[in-house]
Motif scaffolding. Structure first.
Motif, short mmCIF file in Angstrom:
data_model
loop_
_atom_site.label_atom_id
_atom_site.label_comp_id
_atom_site.label_asym_id
_atom_site.label_seq_id
_atom_site.Cartn_x
_atom_site.Cartn_y
_atom_site.Cartn_z
N GLY A 132 0.81 -1.21 0.00
CA GLY A 132 0.00 0.00 0.00
C GLY A 132 0.84 1.26 0.00
N THR A 133 1.88 1.31 0.83
CA THR A 133 2.72 2.50 0.90
C THR A 133 3.50 2.70 -0.40
N MET A 134 3.88 1.63 -1.06
CA MET A 134 4.59 1.77 -2.33
C MET A 134 3.68 2.34 -3.41
N VAL A 135 2.42 1.88 -3.45
CA VAL A 135 1.48 2.40 -4.45
C VAL A 135 1.21 3.88 -4.19
N VAL A 136 1.01 4.25 -2.93
CA VAL A 136 0.78 5.66 -2.60
C VAL A 136 1.98 6.50 -3.02
N SER A 137 3.19 6.00 -2.80
CA SER A 137 4.39 6.74 -3.20
C SER A 137 4.47 6.93 -4.70
N VAL A 138 4.03 5.92 -5.46
CA VAL A 138 4.02 6.04 -6.93
C VAL A 138 3.12 7.17 -7.37
N TYR A 139 1.92 7.25 -6.80
CA TYR A 139 0.99 8.30 -7.20
C TYR A 139 1.43 9.67 -6.68
N LEU A 140 2.08 9.73 -5.54
CA LEU A 140 2.62 11.00 -5.08
C LEU A 140 3.72 11.50 -6.00
N GLU A 141 4.52 10.59 -6.51
CA GLU A 141 5.55 10.98 -7.47
C GLU A 141 4.92 11.50 -8.76
N ARG A 142 3.86 10.86 -9.21
CA ARG A 142 3.15 11.33 -10.40
C ARG A 142 2.50 12.70 -10.16
N ALA A 143 2.14 12.98 -8.92
CA ALA A 143 1.53 14.26 -8.58
C ALA A 143 2.57 15.34 -8.30
N ASP A 144 3.83 15.07 -8.63
CA ASP A 144 4.92 16.06 -8.56
C ASP A 144 5.29 16.47 -7.15
N MET A 145 4.94 15.66 -6.14
CA MET A 145 5.28 16.06 -4.78
C MET A 145 6.79 16.13 -4.58
N PHE A 146 7.51 15.14 -5.12
CA PHE A 146 8.95 15.11 -4.94
C PHE A 146 9.64 16.20 -5.77
N LYS A 147 9.01 16.61 -6.87
CA LYS A 147 9.57 17.72 -7.64
C LYS A 147 9.48 19.01 -6.84
N TYR A 148 8.38 19.19 -6.13
CA TYR A 148 8.25 20.37 -5.28
C TYR A 148 9.26 20.33 -4.13
N LEU A 149 9.49 19.15 -3.57
CA LEU A 149 10.50 19.02 -2.53
C LEU A 149 11.88 19.37 -3.07
N VAL B 147 -4.51 17.64 -6.24
CA VAL B 147 -5.04 18.02 -4.93
C VAL B 147 -5.72 16.82 -4.26
N CYS B 148 -6.47 16.04 -5.05
CA CYS B 148 -7.13 14.86 -4.50
C CYS B 148 -6.11 13.82 -4.03
N VAL B 149 -5.01 13.67 -4.76
CA VAL B 149 -3.96 12.74 -4.34
C VAL B 149 -3.39 13.16 -2.99
N TYR B 150 -3.14 14.44 -2.84
CA TYR B 150 -2.59 14.93 -1.57
C TYR B 150 -3.60 14.76 -0.43
N LEU B 151 -4.88 15.02 -0.72
CA LEU B 151 -5.90 14.89 0.32
C LEU B 151 -6.06 13.44 0.76
N ILE B 152 -6.03 12.51 -0.19
CA ILE B 152 -6.14 11.09 0.17
C ILE B 152 -4.93 10.66 1.00
N THR B 153 -3.75 11.14 0.64
CA THR B 153 -2.56 10.80 1.41
C THR B 153 -2.64 11.35 2.82
N ILE B 154 -3.09 12.61 2.94
CA ILE B 154 -3.26 13.19 4.28
C ILE B 154 -4.31 12.41 5.07
N GLY B 155 -5.38 12.01 4.39
CA GLY B 155 -6.39 11.20 5.06
C GLY B 155 -5.83 9.88 5.55
N MET B 156 -4.94 9.26 4.76
CA MET B 156 -4.30 8.02 5.19
C MET B 156 -3.47 8.24 6.45
#
Length: 520
Positions: free
Chosen positions: A71-88, A325-334
């Motif tokens: 589960g954590t690996m799948v979430v990380s994949v979608y966070l990468e697609r949502a450019d979170m690591f680019k912002y970091l 935004v939805c990806v980030y909200l789901i991650t925060i919800g997790m």
């Protein structure tokens, strides 16, 4: 635990030895099959040698741990697609105040991202950004690479989802996400800060003589872009009030009086009648009217198409922004659900499936990025370690060390930490947790429930920070090393000895400080 018959003890030790060799040296010349295949081979040998039965082998595979890891690996994949690591990555260079400031930024960003999105993922994504920063400052990249890898390991210790061994500890100990975080967070914060100071102290001269070339590079690039492709805007010719023909702002021709003779000559040579002129003028006006209609029609069609294109582009862009935004909200919800104490494995898998459904497209490209080889490695390792435990060898060794490793005494905590530190670098941290976890917890539980929780947290802290001791101590170190060596930006080989010179003092100091701050 009683010792097994000699034959099972020997065969079980051989099977575990095969697993250990291939886990520590995956490219060993006589059997270069890698870690994943090596773990499966060790588990298979345990069954073939009769150390454990097939049913016991299946039962030893911990599905909650595998589910949480998946589960954590799948979430990380979608966070990468949502450019979170680019912002970091952009935060690393935003309004930088020099090389030392960058070291602190790398340590903080690496630690925080690793705590919530695993250390391996952070190292995979952030290594490229770190190499770019090193190139911009005209510095050898090894201080920055060491800051990234070591802080990723330290930061990942704070949460159950930070690294694989913490996943195992959280599931086996039944410690909630919140209790885990509160217990180790102070040690993690101070550890990251001290680790950054150690790096800056060791490389003070190198970092002090750095030259920040970011501005000069950007200026030179900007000049090249504007000087190599100069252009002038197109200008329409027109008649000035003084009668001069102007083609552009710098060139004029004589006025009308100076060319009257030429005009008169042209009139005599043409000798065109008024009727012919009128007829020609009418035809010209009709043609101009038709041409104007066609031009207006083309212009209207072009404007319509342009508006449709812009509207479609804006719709696509807005949809992508909403999706991120939805990806980030789901991650925060997790994360909130984990802090509330919900089942960690099912929470992570629910978040992963929510992201897959939200994406509303074939999930195969995203699921292919999941490290299934790591999941298989865990399966083989569970079987191998369970078989080795059944030989009775780990139990007998703990019977010798246990009385001196009690967590209610300072000396006992130091001895326990040294045992974990050594085993984590010899056997690797996850097998160490599987081998020692039950024994350490049972010994601490005999004292009190709070001591049992503290023993688990000490195991999590020391086994994680132990990964900084050598280049082979954790997968995060190897990821940074391999990413740096094959990077197209600035290929660099972080050697074993260069890492060891930093790893030994950093690991010992950070581990000792953390042991004083862990809350049981």
């Amino acid at each position: 635990m009683a010792m097994e018959p000699t034959i099972k003890l020997v065969l079980g030790s051989i099977a575990f030895g095969v697993f250990w060799v291939l886990a520590v040296f995956p490219a060993v010349p006589f059997l270069p099959i890698g870690r994943t295949a090596g773990s499966l081979l060790g588990g298979m040998l345990m069954v073939i040698f009769g150390v454990i039965s097939p049913d016991q082998a299946y039962a030893s595979i911990d599905l909650p741990i595998l589910g949480l890891l998946f589960g954590t690996m799948v979430v990380s994949v979608y966070l990468e697609r949502a450019d979170m690591f680019k912002y970091l990555g952009k935060l690393l260079a935003w309004k930088s105040k020099g090389a030392k400031d960058l070291i602190f930024r790398i340590c903080i960003i690496s630690a925080v991202s690793s705590a919530f999105f695993t250390n391996d993922t952070s190292c995979v994504v952030l290594t490229e950004f770190v190499l770019k920063i090193a190139r911009q400052h005209n510095l050898p990249p090894h201080p920055f690479l060491l800051a990234l890898a070591s802080s990723a390991n330290i930061g990942s210790s704070a949460t159950p989802i930070g690294n694989p061994q913490n996943l195992v500890i959280a599931v086996l100990s039944k410690i909630s996400f919140g209790e885990f975080l509160v217990g180790i967070l102070p040690a993690m914060i101070v550890g990251v800060f001290v680790n950054a100071l150690i790096i800056i102290g060791m490389f003070w001269k190198l970092l002090s003589t750095s030259k920040d070339e970011e501005d000069s590079c950007s200026e030179s690039v900007g000049q090249d872009e504007f000087t190599s492709h100069r252009f002038s805007p197109a200008t329409m010719s027109h008649i000035s009030p003084s009668g001069s023909l102007i083609l552009d702002g710098n060139h004029t021709f004589p006025g009308v009086n100076g060319v009257s003779d030429h005009v008169e000559t042209l009139r005599n040579r043409l000798n065109v009648s008024d009727n012919e002129i009128h007829s020609a003028d009418s035809s010209r006006r009709t043609g101009e009217f038709q041409q104007a209609e066609r031009t207006e029609s083309v212009r209207d069609g072009f404007i319509t198409q342009l508006m449709l294109f812009v509207r479609k582009a804006m719709n696509e862009k807005s949809k992508h922004v909403v999706w991120k935004v939805c990806v980030y909200l789901i991650t925060i919800g997790m994360l909130i659900a984990l802090l509330m104490g919900l089942n960690m494995s099912w929470t992570a898998m629910t978040a992963a499936l929510a992201l897959i459904v939200l994406d509303f497209k074939d999930a195969r490209p995203s699921l292919e990025k999941v490290s299934y080889s790591l999941l298989i490695f865990f399966c083989g390792m569970f079987i191998t370690v369970d078989g080795f435990n059944k030989t009775g060898i780990p139990g007998k060794l703990w019977d010798v060390m246990g009385p001196y490793s009690q967590v209610d005494r300072v000396v006992g905590i130091v001895i326990l930490a040294l045992v974990i530190l050594v085993l984590s670098n010899l056997v690797s941290n996850v097998p160490t947790v599987l081998l020692l976890g039950g024994q350490v917890a049972a010994s601490a539980a005999a004292i009190s429930a709070s001591k049992e929780r503290k023993a688990w947290l000490i195991l999590a802290w020391v086994s994680t920070v132990a990964g900084n001791l050598s280049l082979l101590g954790s997968a995060a170190n190897l990821i940074v090393c391999e990413q740096a060596r094959f990077s197209p930006y600035l290929g660099y080989n972080l050697t074993f000895w260069r890492h060891l010179k930093f790893g030994v003092p950093s690991t010992l100091i950070v581990t000792a400080i953390g042991l004083l701050l862990i809350r049981g």
